[in-house]
Design a protein around this motif. Structure first.
Motif, short mmCIF file in Angstrom:
data_model
loop_
_atom_site.label_atom_id
_atom_site.label_comp_id
_atom_site.label_asym_id
_atom_site.label_seq_id
_atom_site.Cartn_x
_atom_site.Cartn_y
_atom_site.Cartn_z
N GLU A 1 11.28 -88.72 6.68
CA GLU A 1 12.32 -88.42 7.90
C GLU A 1 11.57 -87.24 8.60
O GLU A 1 11.99 -87.20 9.71
CB GLU A 1 13.49 -87.78 7.24
N LEU B 1 11.25 -86.98 12.85
CA LEU B 1 12.12 -86.09 13.44
C LEU B 1 11.77 -85.53 14.99
O LEU B 1 10.58 -85.37 15.10
CB LEU B 1 12.20 -84.67 12.58
N MET B 2 12.61 -85.57 15.93
CA MET B 2 12.13 -85.28 17.42
C MET B 2 12.73 -83.87 17.70
O MET B 2 13.40 -83.03 16.77
CB MET B 2 13.13 -86.39 17.98
N HIS C 1 14.57 -82.59 19.84
CA HIS C 1 16.08 -82.50 20.11
C HIS C 1 16.86 -81.73 19.45
O HIS C 1 16.78 -82.27 18.04
CB HIS C 1 16.49 -83.89 20.86
N ASP C 2 17.84 -81.15 19.74
CA ASP C 2 18.74 -80.44 18.54
C ASP C 2 20.01 -80.12 19.36
O ASP C 2 20.08 -79.51 20.38
CB ASP C 2 17.98 -79.08 18.07
N TYR C 3 20.99 -80.68 18.70
CA TYR C 3 22.35 -80.51 19.65
C TYR C 3 23.29 -79.94 18.71
O TYR C 3 23.93 -80.41 17.51
CB TYR C 3 22.82 -81.89 20.01
N ILE D 1 22.65 -80.83 15.30
CA ILE D 1 22.34 -81.97 14.88
C ILE D 1 20.94 -82.46 15.44
O ILE D 1 20.70 -82.47 16.60
CB ILE D 1 23.56 -82.96 15.62
N LYS D 2 20.19 -83.15 14.49
CA LYS D 2 18.84 -83.57 15.02
C LYS D 2 18.79 -85.07 15.02
O LYS D 2 19.28 -85.55 14.34
CB LYS D 2 17.72 -82.99 14.02
N GLU D 3 17.92 -85.50 15.85
CA GLU D 3 17.58 -86.79 16.28
C GLU D 3 16.42 -87.46 15.51
O GLU D 3 15.32 -86.83 15.80
CB GLU D 3 17.26 -87.04 17.80
N LEU D 4 16.47 -88.78 15.11
CA LEU D 4 15.19 -89.21 14.53
C LEU D 4 14.72 -90.40 15.37
O LEU D 4 15.83 -91.14 16.08
CB LEU D 4 15.71 -89.76 13.13
N ASP D 5 13.48 -90.89 15.52
CA ASP D 5 13.03 -91.56 16.17
C ASP D 5 12.72 -92.98 15.47
O ASP D 5 11.71 -93.12 15.03
CB ASP D 5 11.69 -91.03 16.71
N ASN D 6 13.96 -93.62 15.08
CA ASN D 6 13.85 -94.88 14.26
C ASN D 6 13.55 -96.03 15.32
O ASN D 6 14.04 -95.85 16.47
CB ASN D 6 14.86 -95.07 13.59
#
Length: 312
Positions: free
Chosen positions: A107, A111-112, A114-116, A119-124
């Motif tokens: 994971e 991991l990108m 970006h952080d909201y 909440i983190k975003e994955l580059d799937n």
């Protein structure tokens, strides 16, 4: 797979799939294919016998192969057979090919930045099944536009109109030869002796009570003269018998009792009695009916020749 589809499920399933396919593709009319064609029944019997023989042979081979395994291989095989459906190796491989999911241990690599709000975003990657379906939709759309908008193929509305028009033609053709679908537009006069004899029997059974056995008229009108209340001829008479006479004072409709073919025969029999002059007939009712569709005679040729004319 054998765990989830045991032999007592697998054999009947395969047999009935083959059975259903043969019934679907073999045109056997209103009878099952294996009844109408004995060779189909023989093939199904042989197929079932071979299917059972293959299962018995494979079961024996598996038992022999199991005995040849080492204790470690036996333990591994028993472990795999004890796994649930979702834990089985083939299921996991299938799901990985369809989704291309990465294990949770990787994971961090996906991991990108970006952080909201935590909440983190994955580059799937997109799942392969979704990508393939998207490509299929594009190809389908291109073919659809070319076929219907460029080449002008029939759309659903046009296909329906053509099918309805063809259906009307087919119904009209069928009505010409289907006695039970006959109406006053398609009925024809019968003149053969067997049909008239059957018509006489029907008349005696159902009509003589009101019109007398000789059709001279009693409660109902005289049917042997040239006057008709609702029109003469086979078409008018067929319509009158089928739908009944005048409202409130005419005869009942016979369409619920007699079939169209029977009405045709009794109407033809009645018309065969024209001019029979029964004893003490009922007074004529209605008007003289003239068949407008009959060929008209030339007045010049129809006029009687004067035999007293002096020859010059």
């Amino acid at each position: 797979m054998k765990k989830f589809f045991p032999v007592y499920v697998r054999v009947p399933l395969i047999f009935f799939i083959v059975f259903a396919l043969m019934e679907y593709f073999i045109d056997s009319g209103d009878k099952p294919a294996f009844v109408k064609f004995p060779m189909v029944a023989l093939f199904l019997f042989v197929f079932l016998f071979i299917l059972i023989a293959i299962e018995i042979t494979l079961s024996a081979v598996n038992r022999v192969m199991y005995q040849l395994l080492s204790p470690e291989e036996k333990a591994q095989k028993e472990l795999e057979e004890s796994l649930s459906f979702k834990e089985s190796t083939w299921f996991k491989n299938l799901m990985h090919k369809l989704t291309k999911t990465e294990p949770i241990e990787k994971e961090a690599d996906l991991l990108m930045d970006h952080d909201y709000d935590g909440i983190k975003e994955l580059d799937n990657n997109l799942p392969p099944w979704w990508v393939y379906l998207f490509y299929i939709c594009i190809i389908f759309g291109v073919i659809y536009v070319i076929r219907y908008d460029v080449l002008g193929a029939d759309d659903q509305e046009m296909e329906l109109k053509k099918e309805m028009a063809q259906a009307k033609i087919d119904v009209a053709e069928y009505m010409k030869t289907a006695p039970d679908l006959m109406d006053e537009k398609t009925v024809v006069l019968l003149t053969d002796a067997p049909s008239l004899e059957e018509g006489k029997t029907i008349f005696t059974t159902n009509c003589a009570a009101c019109h007398r056995a000789d059709a001279g008229g009693q409660i109902g009108p005289n049917l042997t003269d040239d006057k008709w209340i609702l029109g003469g001829g086979i078409k008018n008479l067929f319509h009158t018998i089928t739908n009944g006479g005048r409202d409130g004072k005419g005869m009942i409709a016979w369409k619920g009792t007699l079939k169209p073919k029977e009405i045709q025969k009794v109407a033809s029999y009645i018309l065969s009695l024209q001019g029979s002059n029964p004893k003490d007939p009922k007074e004529s009712e209605g008007e003289v009916w003239v068949d407008d569709s009959a060929p008209k005679k030339d007045a010049a040729t129809a006029a009687p020749k004067d035999t007293t004319e002096v020859k010059k």
